[in-house]
Design an enzyme around this catalytic site. Structure first.
Site, short mmCIF file in Angstrom:
data_model
loop_
_atom_site.label_atom_id
_atom_site.label_comp_id
_atom_site.label_asym_id
_atom_site.label_seq_id
_atom_site.Cartn_x
_atom_site.Cartn_y
_atom_site.Cartn_z
N GLU A 82 27.11 17.34 -2.74
CA GLU A 82 27.37 17.49 -1.32
C GLU A 82 26.48 16.47 -0.61
O GLU A 82 25.27 16.43 -0.88
CB GLU A 82 27.01 18.90 -0.83
CG GLU A 82 27.36 19.07 0.64
CD GLU A 82 26.82 20.35 1.27
OE1 GLU A 82 26.00 21.03 0.62
OE2 GLU A 82 27.20 20.65 2.40
N ARG A 92 20.01 25.37 -14.13
CA ARG A 92 19.34 24.28 -13.41
C ARG A 92 18.07 23.88 -14.15
O ARG A 92 17.42 24.70 -14.78
CB ARG A 92 18.89 24.73 -12.02
CG ARG A 92 19.93 25.22 -11.14
CD ARG A 92 19.37 25.77 -9.81
NE ARG A 92 17.99 25.39 -9.54
CZ ARG A 92 17.23 25.99 -8.62
NH1 ARG A 92 17.72 26.99 -7.91
NH2 ARG A 92 16.01 25.60 -8.39
N LYS A 151 17.06 21.64 -2.45
CA LYS A 151 17.21 20.68 -1.36
C LYS A 151 16.61 21.23 -0.08
O LYS A 151 16.03 20.49 0.71
CB LYS A 151 18.70 20.38 -1.14
CG LYS A 151 19.23 19.28 -2.04
CD LYS A 151 20.54 18.72 -1.50
CE LYS A 151 21.70 19.18 -2.33
NZ LYS A 151 22.99 18.62 -1.89
#
Length: 560
Positions: A36, A263, A273
RNA sequence: UGACCCAUGGUGUAAUGGUAGCACUCCGGUUUUUGGUAUCGUCAGUCAAGGUUCGAGUCCUUGUGGGUCAACCA
């Protein structure tokens, strides 16, 4: 004898091998990396990038770069550019550059069909009301009063949403699935919301935007992605991914498969983020590319190589369990790479002046120095030597035990690439700090001269810089950004409580003159100190270096 | 008082019912004109209890521990 060691497959590769064995043609393999564009890529993303592009390489399959840009309130072109640069820098080639927003019309057309089939409805309740009806993970939800609107009414309302006749937040389109489902994501999820925002690609064409779930799987389908690999927090979205796919998949086309892996977390840093953005916005670091950041751009500026990041991802591997990988592994990967590739130079970070009393005043010699003994093609350079040089303060002691094989009064040490010297005396200031060291040198002991004297075994070797020829340089020494291994792992403590106040130290150093022409991002080993690279702040008039990583220091480890 | 996922040395990962291996870290030896590198070596592991099996890290059951899921974010 060659020992054929077959590398074991990770669980994603095993799934693919299984699909292949079950009849999936190899040519149908296709992957994607779907960022994104709302932030910078970090070392955790590198795991996904290396996984997806690595699969592409392994199976000779295309890998698309698809920007998941369904939320114009957060996404910007700046991030698109940065992400592309990072992937390119890592050395991966995407097949097509695509955007979820490319599919807005197709998504809309499919949505109309869904409404006509009675599988989606417009809800005009407040978000609070809908949240209320949604239930909790342990309690079922209840149906919206708008759940059974007629197809005609839904169609009319949805068109009004599309045409901008409603306010933001007043209406949403929802999939009609099951408000009592044990998976919260299946309780009539929102497909579209009204957002009267300009989109970085589609401009003002749309004021309704599809949600992630209704976009991602269909984008995969449109691109005929065979394996859609994402992180574990999307596991519970898989039911929805499949439900949406069920609505559109045609039997002659490939049906994408979502699979999830854990992750990658790194010790002594954070990897979300949101938290990284917080560090930037609240000034704990100087931007997304601050060399202390675990972002790709931060690591690049710090001096990390693409190869080291890829080796790290490969070595750390993938799995489905929570993990905190030791940052020492990342550091090992960059040291291993730079050891083979970085030219050696001399720099003194904490200088003290040393005078060779029997070396003629005014004399200077340009001595030959090997650039990298690990690389026979690296060649040689000349370094200037003279009567007065700088050495590190900690390389001299008036007296010390025999474990200290640096310079001490009355004993010898070798100056790297130069002569063997013997300390005779020193000068101290009123605080007892040594300000000058007086030595004599053996003029027959020049390194590489082949004389008996030059071959003498001397335990210690020091790096040095000629005072007269020294260039000044700013050196930025970094330490870990956090003092805790897992700063965001504490239940009742904010990760910012663990910020290391000493993560950056600025040092005025002297470096050998060959460094004068070093260019931004050039990497070096400062002998006996560590690996350093030229920072982007450097100018022709001002040398600035970042310490990428220090050398292993078994002397310091002895703690004496 | 839900659903789902996960559990192998300090860390990260292998072993696909058949010798628990690799890497990093740590510690020690050798080499060395970088106390670097290289090289050799040491320490150290299957969450627990049952079950299936000639044989279980692996399969089953039950626990225990950790994680994820309730944004008009992705």
């Amino acid at each position: 004898m060659m020992i054929e060691e077959k590398k074991s497959l990770n669980f994603i590769e095993q799934i693919i091998e299984e699909d292949l064995a079950n009849g999936l043609p190899k040519e149908k393999l296709r992957f994607r990396f779907p960022p994104e564009p709302n932030g910078y890529l970090h070392i955790g993303h590198a795991a996904s990038i290396c996984l997806n592009f690595g699969l592409g390489l392994r199976y000779n399959a295309p890998v698309n770069l698809r920007f998941d840009d369904t939320n114009p309130t957060k996404e910007e072109q700046e991030y698109v550019d940065a992400i592309k640069h990072d992937i390119d820098w890592l050395g991966f080639k995407w097949d097509k550059e695509l955007y979820s927003s490319d599919y807005f019309q197709q998504l809309f057309d499919w949505t109309i069909e869904l409404i006509k089939e009675g599988k989606a409805y417009v809800d005009n309740q407040s978000s609070a009301e809908m949240a209320q009806q949604k239930g909790t993970p342990t309690e079922p939800g209840t149906d919206s009063p708008n759940r059974n609107r007629s197809v005609e009414e839904n169609l009319a309302l949805f068109m009004k949403m599309k045409n901008g006749e409603f306010e933001e937040g007043s209406h949403v389109l929802r999939a009609k699935i099951d408000m009592k489902h044990t998976n919260m994501h299946m309780r009539d999820p929102i497909m579209y919301r009204i957002l009267k925002k300009r989109h970085h690609r589609t401009g003002n064409d749309w004021c309704i935007y599809p949600m992630y779930d209704w976009t991602h799987g269909e984008s995969d389908y449109l691109e005929q992605i065979s394996h859609s690999i994402c992180t574990l927090e999307f596991k519970s979205h898989r039911d929805l991914y499949d439900w949406y796919l069920d609505q559109v998949v045609e039997s002659d086309k490939l049906r994408p498969k979502q699979r999830e892996f854990a992750r990658r977390n790194l010790s002594y840093t954070v990897m979300s983020k949101r938290k990284l953005l917080q560090l930037v916005e609240e000034g704990f670091v100087n931007g997304w590319d601050d060399p202390r950041m675990p972002t790709i751009s931060g690591l690049r500026r710090r001096g990390y190589t693409p190869a080291s990041i890829k080796t790290f991802s490969e070595t750390a591997g993938i799995s489905k369990r929570d993990n905190v990988t030791d940052v020492a592994l990342l550091e090992h990967c960059i040291k291993d790479d730079l050891n083979k590739t970085a030219p050696r130079v001399m720099a003194v970070m904490n200088p003290v002046k040393l005078i060779i009393t029997n070396y003629p005043e005014g004399k200077e010699e340009w001595l030959t120095a090997e650039n990298n003994q690990e690389d026979e093609n690296a060649g040689y350079r000349e370094v200037p030597f003279s009567r007065e040089i700088y050495i590190e303060q900690e390389d001299f002691r008036e007296e010390a035990n025999k474990k200290f094989f640096r310079l001490k009064l009355g004993s010898e040490v070798r100056l790297k690439n130069a002569y063997i010297i013997k300390a005779e005396s020193c000068l101290k200031d009123e605080n007892g700090e040594v300000t000058e060291i007086y030595c004599t040198y053996d003029d027959d002991s020049l390194s590489g001269s082949g004389t008996e004297a030059s071959k003498r075994k001397v335990k210690g070797t020091l790096h040095w810089v000629s005072v007269k020829h020294a260039e000044k340089a700013e050196v930025r020494v970094y330490d870990r950004l956090f003092t805790d291994e897992a700063p965001d792992g504490q239940k009742d403590k904010d990760f910012k409580e663990f910020i290391n106040p000493d993560s950056l130290t600025i040092v005025d150093a002297f470096v050998e003159p060959s460094l004068k022409t070093a260019k931004v991002l050039d990497r070096f080993q400062f002998q006996r100190l560590g690996y350093f690279c030229v920072d982007t702040d450097a100018t022709p008039d001002k040398l600035v270096f970042n310490r990428t990583v220090p050398l292993r220091d078994s002397w310091a480890k002895m703690g004496e």
